[in-house]
Design a protein around this motif. Structure first.
Motif, mmCIF file in Angstrom:
data_model
loop_
_atom_site.group_PDB
_atom_site.id
_atom_site.type_symbol
_atom_site.label_atom_id
_atom_site.label_comp_id
_atom_site.label_asym_id
_atom_site.label_seq_id
_atom_site.Cartn_x
_atom_site.Cartn_y
_atom_site.Cartn_z
ATOM 1 N N THR A 39 0.455 -1.081 -0.413
ATOM 2 C CA THR A 39 -0.187 0.158 -0.285
ATOM 3 C C THR A 39 1.164 1.074 0.079
ATOM 4 O O THR A 39 0.659 1.914 -0.429
ATOM 5 C CB THR A 39 -0.942 -0.429 1.248
ATOM 6 N N SER A 40 2.079 1.678 0.345
ATOM 7 C CA SER A 40 2.800 2.543 0.133
ATOM 8 C C SER A 40 3.389 3.065 -0.612
ATOM 9 O O SER A 40 3.303 1.696 -2.014
ATOM 10 C CB SER A 40 4.426 2.302 1.476
ATOM 11 N N ALA A 41 3.813 4.040 -1.176
ATOM 12 C CA ALA A 41 4.292 4.095 -2.413
ATOM 13 C C ALA A 41 5.260 3.248 -2.777
ATOM 14 O O ALA A 41 5.594 3.016 -4.135
ATOM 15 C CB ALA A 41 4.102 6.176 -2.756
ATOM 16 N N ALA A 42 6.168 3.618 -2.028
ATOM 17 C CA ALA A 42 7.681 2.490 -2.144
ATOM 18 C C ALA A 42 6.847 0.938 -2.639
ATOM 19 O O ALA A 42 7.893 0.559 -3.525
ATOM 20 C CB ALA A 42 8.140 2.433 -1.186
ATOM 21 N N GLY A 43 6.971 0.347 -1.450
ATOM 22 C CA GLY A 43 6.329 -0.583 -1.730
ATOM 23 C C GLY A 43 5.468 -1.004 -3.689
ATOM 24 O O GLY A 43 5.849 -1.932 -4.114
ATOM 25 N N ALA A 44 4.645 0.572 -3.767
ATOM 26 C CA ALA A 44 4.188 0.138 -4.823
ATOM 27 C C ALA A 44 4.764 0.041 -6.629
ATOM 28 O O ALA A 44 5.192 -0.485 -7.397
ATOM 29 C CB ALA A 44 2.549 0.958 -5.157
ATOM 30 N N ILE A 45 6.188 0.724 -5.795
ATOM 31 C CA ILE A 45 6.884 0.859 -6.797
ATOM 32 C C ILE A 45 8.439 0.027 -7.324
ATOM 33 O O ILE A 45 8.177 -0.389 -8.016
ATOM 34 C CB ILE A 45 8.106 2.145 -6.868
ATOM 35 N N CYS A 46 8.226 -0.300 -5.763
ATOM 36 C CA CYS A 46 8.998 -2.725 -5.823
ATOM 37 C C CYS A 46 8.391 -2.927 -6.501
ATOM 38 O O CYS A 46 9.049 -3.710 -7.268
ATOM 39 C CB CYS A 46 9.467 -2.234 -4.359
ATOM 40 N N ALA A 47 6.579 -3.100 -6.462
ATOM 41 C CA ALA A 47 6.081 -4.377 -7.070
ATOM 42 C C ALA A 47 5.396 -4.512 -8.026
ATOM 43 O O ALA A 47 5.583 -5.140 -9.506
ATOM 44 C CB ALA A 47 4.597 -4.307 -6.361
ATOM 45 N N GLU A 48 5.613 -3.412 -9.133
ATOM 46 C CA GLU A 48 6.030 -2.567 -9.900
ATOM 47 C C GLU A 48 6.875 -2.780 -10.890
ATOM 48 O O GLU A 48 7.054 -3.594 -12.076
ATOM 49 C CB GLU A 48 5.868 -1.246 -9.884
ATOM 50 N N GLY A 79 7.014 -21.436 -13.690
ATOM 51 C CA GLY A 79 6.779 -21.888 -12.308
ATOM 52 C C GLY A 79 8.819 -20.978 -12.070
ATOM 53 O O GLY A 79 7.722 -20.480 -10.777
ATOM 54 N N SER A 80 9.026 -21.306 -12.274
ATOM 55 C CA SER A 80 10.943 -20.081 -11.074
ATOM 56 C C SER A 80 10.295 -18.739 -11.396
ATOM 57 O O SER A 80 10.540 -18.061 -10.568
ATOM 58 C CB SER A 80 11.842 -20.967 -11.974
ATOM 59 N N CYS A 81 9.904 -18.164 -12.571
ATOM 60 C CA CYS A 81 9.438 -16.853 -13.131
ATOM 61 C C CYS A 81 8.164 -16.410 -11.600
ATOM 62 O O CYS A 81 8.050 -15.522 -11.041
ATOM 63 C CB CYS A 81 8.654 -16.175 -13.889
ATOM 64 N N THR A 82 7.376 -17.475 -11.211
ATOM 65 C CA THR A 82 6.169 -17.059 -10.447
ATOM 66 C C THR A 82 6.225 -17.484 -9.265
ATOM 67 O O THR A 82 6.359 -16.630 -8.101
ATOM 68 C CB THR A 82 4.755 -18.416 -11.003
ATOM 69 N N THR A 83 7.593 -18.176 -8.599
ATOM 70 C CA THR A 83 7.826 -17.656 -7.499
ATOM 71 C C THR A 83 8.861 -16.688 -7.455
ATOM 72 O O THR A 83 8.541 -16.619 -6.061
ATOM 73 C CB THR A 83 8.979 -19.864 -8.122
ATOM 74 N N THR A 84 9.760 -16.822 -8.194
ATOM 75 C CA THR A 84 10.833 -15.363 -7.995
ATOM 76 C C THR A 84 9.376 -14.504 -7.498
ATOM 77 O O THR A 84 9.987 -13.484 -7.347
ATOM 78 C CB THR A 84 11.705 -14.742 -8.970
ATOM 79 N N TRP A 85 8.580 -13.886 -8.332
ATOM 80 C CA TRP A 85 7.483 -13.557 -8.560
ATOM 81 C C TRP A 85 7.090 -13.458 -6.994
ATOM 82 O O TRP A 85 7.050 -11.912 -6.333
ATOM 83 C CB TRP A 85 6.710 -13.401 -9.145
ATOM 84 N N ARG A 86 6.581 -13.967 -6.783
ATOM 85 C CA ARG A 86 5.977 -14.009 -5.345
ATOM 86 C C ARG A 86 6.866 -13.713 -4.264
ATOM 87 O O ARG A 86 6.324 -12.729 -3.195
ATOM 88 C CB ARG A 86 5.231 -15.720 -5.331
ATOM 89 N N SER A 87 8.092 -14.360 -4.317
ATOM 90 C CA SER A 87 9.234 -14.064 -3.216
ATOM 91 C C SER A 87 9.147 -12.510 -3.099
ATOM 92 O O SER A 87 9.314 -11.493 -2.356
ATOM 93 C CB SER A 87 10.193 -14.436 -3.299
ATOM 94 N N CYS A 88 9.126 -12.206 -4.905
ATOM 95 C CA CYS A 88 9.547 -10.317 -4.361
ATOM 96 C C CYS A 88 8.654 -9.337 -4.182
ATOM 97 O O CYS A 88 8.949 -8.542 -3.071
ATOM 98 C CB CYS A 88 9.844 -10.261 -6.207
ATOM 99 N N CYS A 93 8.800 -6.785 -1.120
ATOM 100 C CA CYS A 93 7.751 -4.924 -1.179
ATOM 101 C C CYS A 93 6.853 -4.511 0.029
ATOM 102 O O CYS A 93 6.832 -4.148 -0.065
ATOM 103 C CB CYS A 93 7.354 -5.277 -2.445
ATOM 104 N N GLY A 94 6.415 -5.467 0.168
ATOM 105 C CA GLY A 94 5.338 -5.772 1.311
ATOM 106 C C GLY A 94 3.760 -6.044 0.731
ATOM 107 O O GLY A 94 3.388 -5.863 1.767
ATOM 108 N N GLY A 95 3.907 -7.397 0.327
ATOM 109 C CA GLY A 95 2.609 -7.175 -0.642
ATOM 110 C C GLY A 95 2.590 -8.640 0.145
ATOM 111 O O GLY A 95 3.624 -9.780 0.622
ATOM 112 N N TRP A 96 1.667 -9.291 -0.157
ATOM 113 C CA TRP A 96 1.375 -11.050 0.744
ATOM 114 C C TRP A 96 0.179 -11.500 -0.242
ATOM 115 O O TRP A 96 -0.939 -10.644 -0.988
ATOM 116 C CB TRP A 96 0.922 -10.880 2.036
ATOM 117 N N PHE A 97 -0.154 -12.664 0.088
ATOM 118 C CA PHE A 97 -0.600 -13.615 -0.686
ATOM 119 C C PHE A 97 -1.971 -14.139 -0.328
ATOM 120 O O PHE A 97 -1.841 -14.677 1.170
ATOM 121 C CB PHE A 97 -0.615 -14.698 -2.074
ATOM 122 N N GLU A 98 -3.536 -14.329 -0.219
ATOM 123 C CA GLU A 98 -4.113 -14.928 0.096
ATOM 124 C C GLU A 98 -5.026 -16.206 -1.080
ATOM 125 O O GLU A 98 -4.723 -15.705 -1.181
ATOM 126 C CB GLU A 98 -5.145 -14.222 1.590
#
Length: 112
Positions: free
Chosen positions: A19-28, A94-103, A107-112
């Motif tokens: 939700t933070s601006a820095a986190g959003a840039i990181c997620a992008e 698969g490895s792209c997805t795993t790396t993306w999820r960790s990234c 950055c401060g995001g999460w999955f449910e």
């Protein structure tokens, strides 16, 4: 959010982006890395696509002069020991997805 799901290639997990601006840039940046990773995976197998069809056409051309079915089958076995069940390769994301999820999580995001 839809672009994230489209990049994910799956609809099972709900992505909570930072939700933070820095986190959003990181997620992008994570999204861009994943896009590049997926493109690399596609490029890796693109040269191999069509090789099965080419092999089948080659075998058909070499064995077409044979009239008897038994001779034609023998020719096909000699020229295509892998058999007719050849399948063109598919990219492995698969490895792209795993790396993306960790990234995303870093950055401060999460999955449910």
């Amino acid at each position: 959010m839809l672009s994230t799901l489209a990049l994910c290639g799956c609809w099972a997990d709900k992505v909570h982006r930072p939700t933070s601006a820095a986190g959003a840039i990181c997620a992008e940046q994570c999204d861009q890395q994943r896009y590049s990773c997926n493109s690399s995976a596609e490029n890796l197998v693109s040269g191999s696509r069509g090789s099965c069809q080419s092999q089948r056409e080659h075998v058909e051309e070499r064995c077409s002069p044979w009239v008897k079915d038994s001779d034609k089958q023998r020719c096909q076995l000699v020229n295509n020991p892998g058999g007719p069940s050849c399948v063109d390769p598919s990219p492995d994301y698969g490895s792209c997805t795993t790396t993306w999820r960790s990234c995303i999580v870093s950055c401060g995001g999460w999955f449910e």
